[in-house]
Design a protein around this motif. Sequence first.
Motif, short mmCIF file in Angstrom:
data_model
loop_
_atom_site.label_atom_id
_atom_site.label_comp_id
_atom_site.label_asym_id
_atom_site.label_seq_id
_atom_site.Cartn_x
_atom_site.Cartn_y
_atom_site.Cartn_z
N ILE A 413 0.86 -1.19 0.00
CA ILE A 413 0.00 0.00 0.00
C ILE A 413 0.89 1.23 0.00
N GLU A 416 0.63 7.25 1.22
CA GLU A 416 -0.45 8.23 1.30
C GLU A 416 -1.82 7.59 1.47
N ASP A 417 -1.92 6.28 1.24
CA ASP A 417 -3.22 5.60 1.37
C ASP A 417 -3.42 4.93 2.72
N ILE A 421 -7.22 4.18 4.43
CA ILE A 421 -7.65 2.96 3.76
C ILE A 421 -8.84 2.31 4.45
N VAL A 426 -13.00 4.37 -0.05
CA VAL A 426 -11.70 4.93 -0.40
C VAL A 426 -11.10 4.09 -1.53
N ALA A 428 -7.73 3.22 -3.51
CA ALA A 428 -6.29 3.33 -3.36
C ALA A 428 -5.64 3.74 -4.68
N GLU A 433 -6.41 -0.99 -6.74
CA GLU A 433 -7.83 -0.85 -6.93
C GLU A 433 -8.46 -2.21 -7.23
#
Length: 478
Positions: A413, A416-417, A421, A426, A428, A433
């Motif tokens: 990941i 920034e996610d 998350i 949300v 990513a 995705e």
Amino acid sequence: MTTTTTIELKRRWRPRLTLRIRMLGWALLLVAVASLSSIVVVRQVLLNQLDNRVTADLAQEAAEFRLLAGDVNPATGEPFGADLAAVADAYLSRNEPQDGEAVLIFVDGVLYGASADPPYDLAQDAGLRATWTSVTDSRYGEAVATPAGPARWLAVPVTVDGVTRGHLVVAQFTDGARAEIDRAVRLMVFACLLVLVVVAAGGYLAMGRALRPLRTMTDTARSIQETDLSRRIDVTGSDEVADLAYTFNRMIARLERAFATQQRFLSDVGHELRTPITIVRGHLEVMGDDPQERRETVALVTDELDRMNRMVNDLLMLARAERPDFLRPERVDVPAMLADVYAKASALGPREWVLGEVEPATLWGDPQRLTQALTQLLQNAVQFTGEGDRIELSARVAGDRVLLAVRDTGVGIAPEDRERIFERFVRAAPGRERPDGTGLGLAIVAAIAHAHRGEATVDSVPGAGSTFTLVLPRETGP
């Protein structure tokens, strides 16, 4: 005019007594009843003491007369003997009657002498004289009504050589003593009235302070609207009214959370379902008569409806997570639960499944919800790993916490996610995705962890994999 309107008019015109006035009225009533009862009891006690004192004084005078009759005549130095007149003279000369007291001495049925200045000459009453001179034993008389007030008497026969030769009569007029008692009672009544005034003033102020949270609660309840549930009551103290205010605040907090959950649910539904509905409508509107095209359109519409159904179910799950009955907690054996989850994991996909270190531990939670959260994390790991990648399930104890972890060697990941998350819907960064997902799986995991008074965390290195952890309290149940 309807019955409801009539009732409302009656309530509107009915005299309004505030809780403060009613409480103060009951308090004053109780104080008044208690004070009146005390006054009545004290007055009766004083009257009984007066009667006892009068009886004792009468008996004392009779005892002094007998003592003198058995002594010697101070005038001659010889015993009195049968000279009853000499005894009477000596007694009357020595006796100093108390206030309200009268002494009468009868010799051979005739009044021989009496104390000076009695409140009233009882010897005027022929009936009393006949009664006194006829007694053969000491006799107390009931109170006699006279112009000087009621008088109680004691008649004592005087015998010489076994023959009754005279009678000693001692009388007590109790008007003076009763007047003192009445004055004391009047002072008590005045003091009680003063106490009532003080209690009324102090009670009114004290009850105003005690009931202030209720007024604040009323004002807050009136000001709360459907779109603003943020107001709270400032509470001080620890009495019943403060408890009510605390309870009211907690109720408003629950309503605020429920309202926020409802609003979020409606917003999420409106936002996320708009796209699939538009897709379904667009394809249905342009669908032609070609059988192949119809089959493709039906398949697409069915897929979108299935995704909408999953999304609604997930949203309902998140909404229920705010309710107190979301969990059915019990004591959970962590190794047994992880062994059961691991046994089911192989059906999720062809991966290298590993049951890592599982430390012995128990926690208080809902085993079905925890299994759901772990299964969601495992499914999430399958989605972002390839065939042959490693997915490890483990559990360890850290102080008063139990850490249930799912580690994979997938795509990882982006930094920034990681902070967002676990939020709803949300998406990513590219590579993370899932076109077939609803974006609610990790939000459900976080909601289950929060319901267990824990949290869900993630540690990830892009390209090297991720570790999702449920951090839960250890043995927090009964």
